[in-house]
Design an enzyme around this catalytic site. Structure first.
Site, PDB file in Angstrom:
ATOM      1  N   ARG A  50       9.040  18.031  11.504  1.00  0.00           N
ATOM      2  CA  ARG A  50       9.513  16.890  10.699  1.00  0.00           C
ATOM      3  C   ARG A  50      10.263  15.916  11.595  1.00  0.00           C
ATOM      4  NH1 ARG A  50      14.120  17.509   8.236  1.00  0.00           N
ATOM      5  NH2 ARG A  50      13.717  19.559   7.349  1.00  0.00           N
ATOM      6  N   TYR A 103       3.272  -7.691  -2.211  1.00  0.00           N
ATOM      7  CA  TYR A 103       2.393  -6.549  -2.494  1.00  0.00           C
ATOM      8  C   TYR A 103       2.941  -5.825  -3.730  1.00  0.00           C
ATOM      9  CZ  TYR A 103       0.315  -1.938  -2.046  1.00  0.00           C
ATOM     10  OH  TYR A 103      -0.331  -0.757  -2.295  1.00  0.00           O
ATOM     11  N   ASP A 175       6.105  -7.751   6.764  1.00  0.00           N
ATOM     12  CA  ASP A 175       5.007  -6.833   6.481  1.00  0.00           C
ATOM     13  C   ASP A 175       3.762  -7.453   7.113  1.00  0.00           C
ATOM     14  OD1 ASP A 175       2.817  -5.497   5.409  1.00  0.00           O
ATOM     15  OD2 ASP A 175       3.767  -5.163   3.466  1.00  0.00           O
ATOM     16  N   LYS A 200      -4.456   0.472   6.421  1.00  0.00           N
ATOM     17  CA  LYS A 200      -5.357  -0.670   6.347  1.00  0.00           C
ATOM     18  C   LYS A 200      -6.008  -0.922   7.710  1.00  0.00           C
ATOM     19  CE  LYS A 200      -3.566  -0.571   2.251  1.00  0.00           C
ATOM     20  NZ  LYS A 200      -2.442  -1.403   1.832  1.00  0.00           N
TER      21      LYS A 200
HETATM   22  C1  LIG Z   1      -1.222  -1.167   1.124  1.00  0.00           C
HETATM   23  C2  LIG Z   1      -0.058  -2.024   1.416  1.00  0.00           C
HETATM   24  C3  LIG Z   1       1.238  -1.492   1.430  1.00  0.00           C
HETATM   25  C4  LIG Z   1       1.532  -0.046   1.052  1.00  0.00           C
HETATM   26  O1  LIG Z   1       0.985   0.853   1.955  1.00  0.00           O
HETATM   27  P1  LIG Z   1       0.459   2.330   1.571  1.00  0.00           P
HETATM   28  O2  LIG Z   1      -0.042   2.844   2.877  1.00  0.00           O
HETATM   29  O3  LIG Z   1      -0.599   2.171   0.542  1.00  0.00           O
HETATM   30  O4  LIG Z   1       1.617   3.096   1.050  1.00  0.00           O
HETATM   31  C5  LIG Z   1       2.273  -2.349   1.762  1.00  0.00           C
HETATM   32  N1  LIG Z   1       2.068  -3.644   2.056  1.00  0.00           N
HETATM   33  C6  LIG Z   1       0.831  -4.194   2.036  1.00  0.00           C
HETATM   34  C7  LIG Z   1       0.664  -5.638   2.367  1.00  0.00           C
HETATM   35  C8  LIG Z   1      -0.269  -3.411   1.717  1.00  0.00           C
HETATM   36  O5  LIG Z   1      -1.482  -3.956   1.675  1.00  0.00           O
END
Ligand SMILES: *Cc1c(COP(=O)(O)O)cnc(C)c1O
Length: 380
Positions: A50, A103, A175, A200
């Site tokens: 962890r 988001y 982000d 992503k």
């Molecule tokens: C998908 C996404 C998230 C969240 O991420 P997860 O891996 O699904 O928890 C946060 N910000 C943006 C812009 C996203 O597309």
């Protein structure tokens, strides 16, 4: 030595071939604990997985290198990274400014959970620095920026927003999920932290869920490390391996995503079924000039509003054959979705509600001609 190019870092940073076996790729260390030579005598700097795992550690070094940062931390999801960041920076009584089209999951976590712990938020349009400044209060500790935003692809000027946040004594997080570090480097523009859903573009193959935080600020990184270990939302070694494998081809993929998205935008623009195409690469996009300054290219995400309202949008989503109807984005395969009913359903009735005639495309890296033919037939 001058800083290496993006792909050289993406492929090599964080790992040298294993001195014992010569393994060119990071082994998947499926071990939760590590033998000690006498009490406290760690051999390779690891005691419990962890806290740290020898597959995760190279990923974290690699994430830092590709964002041009010093410290990287990997998490079990983008939302786990978001949760760690919010709890590291904010205390009860603090306030943050969030994008008015954040988001959906970010908005839900802040609105439904952090509000209960006495943390206030104000949504503001990140494309308008004066409006963001007007949302700042004496207790504002954080400005949350997404650019391009999800799903409306609005653009925030990272350099101007960073300067404004810092003047107000607030920190700024970007982000960077939609752009990816290949297209946009927020730390170099003044951001304090970069956040990713590595699920992503970084993972890139729709086969792993993960998140990341990167910063140059040692104090912040120490706080992230404390909660990463203390709350334990860490990726397993196989997830860390898949994410690293994806990152190696990020530059190639982003070029192709951008090429294909430009062709899709060309097709949609002027199509009789289309009301409006939203893409930061279009000169008509209100954030185009800022995007052109802070992004290398404009990426693989395209949003489109259809004539005929919600039903036309739902029909388009259900008729495509190569574009798969699914949530998420950033993988090699093209996806289509209806944000109002899917990814952003939790924003219904709030200030963050999205138009019901909106369809979001994650343009993949298939052959462009096939993608264009699919869109043509689905729009009828
Ligand atoms: C998908 C996404 C998230 C969240 O991420 P997860 O891996 O699904 O928890 C946060 N910000 C943006 C812009 C996203 O597309």
């Amino acid at each position: 030595m001058s800083e290496q190019g993006f792909s050289t870092r993406a492929i090599h940073a964080g790992y040298e071939p294993d001195p014992q076996t010569g393994a060119v790729n990071v082994p998947i260390y499926a071990s939760s604990t590590f033998a000690q030579d006498g009490v406290g005598g760690m051999r390779g700097g690891f005691e419990y997985a962890r806290t740290g795992n020898p597959t995760r550690r190279p990923l974290e070094a690699n994430l830092a290198a590709i964002e041009g940062g010093t410290f990287g931390r990997a998490f079990s999801s983008g939302m786990a990274a978001t949760d760690c960041l919010l709890r590291s920076v904010l205390r009860p009584g603090d306030h943050l400014v969030i994008p008015n089209d954040a988001y959906g999951g970010t908005f839900r976590l802040i609105d439904k959970v952090f509000t209960q712990w006495g943390i206030e938020h104000t949504p503001a349009p990140m494309g308008d620095v004066a409006a963001v400044r007007a949302a700042i209060r004496p207790n504002t500790r954080l400005v949350w920026v997404e650019t391009p935003t999800n799903p409306l692809l609005n653009i925030g000027d990272i350099e101007a927003l960073s300067a404004m946040a810092h003047e107000s004594g607030a920190r700024i997080v970007v982000d960077n999920t939609f752009a990816s570090p290949y297209l946009q480097q927020p730390l170099s523009l003044g951001a304090d932290v970069v956040l990713h859903s590595t699920t992503k573009y970084l993972g890139g193959h729709s086969d792993v869920v993960g998140g990341a935080l990167v910063t140059n600020d040692e104090e912040l990184d120490t706080a992230f490390a404390f909660l990463q270990n203390g709350a334990g939302a860490v990726p397993g070694p196989f997830d860390a391996y898949l994410t690293m494998r994806g990152i190696k081809t990020l530059a190639l993929r982003m070029e192709r995503h951008s090429d294909n998205a430009e062709k899709v935008v060309d097709l949609l623009t002027g199509h009789p079924a289309v009301e409006r195409v939203i893409y930061p690469g279009l000169a008509s996009h209100p954030g185009h000039a800022v995007a052109a300054r802070q992004m290398r290219r404009f990426g693989g995400m395209v949003s489109v509003r259809l004539k005929g309202g919600k039903q036309a949008a739902l029909d388009f989503c259900s008729r495509t054959r190569i574009f798969t109807l699914a949530e998420s984005l950033g993988g090699v395969e093209s996806l289509i979705e209806h944000p109002g009913a899917m990814t952003h359903a939790s924003t219904a009735g709030s200030e963050l509600e999205v138009p019901e005639d909106l369809v979001r495309l994650s343009v993949g890296i298939e052959d462009a001609a096939d993608l264009l033919a699919d869109i043509e037939q689905a729009l009828g």
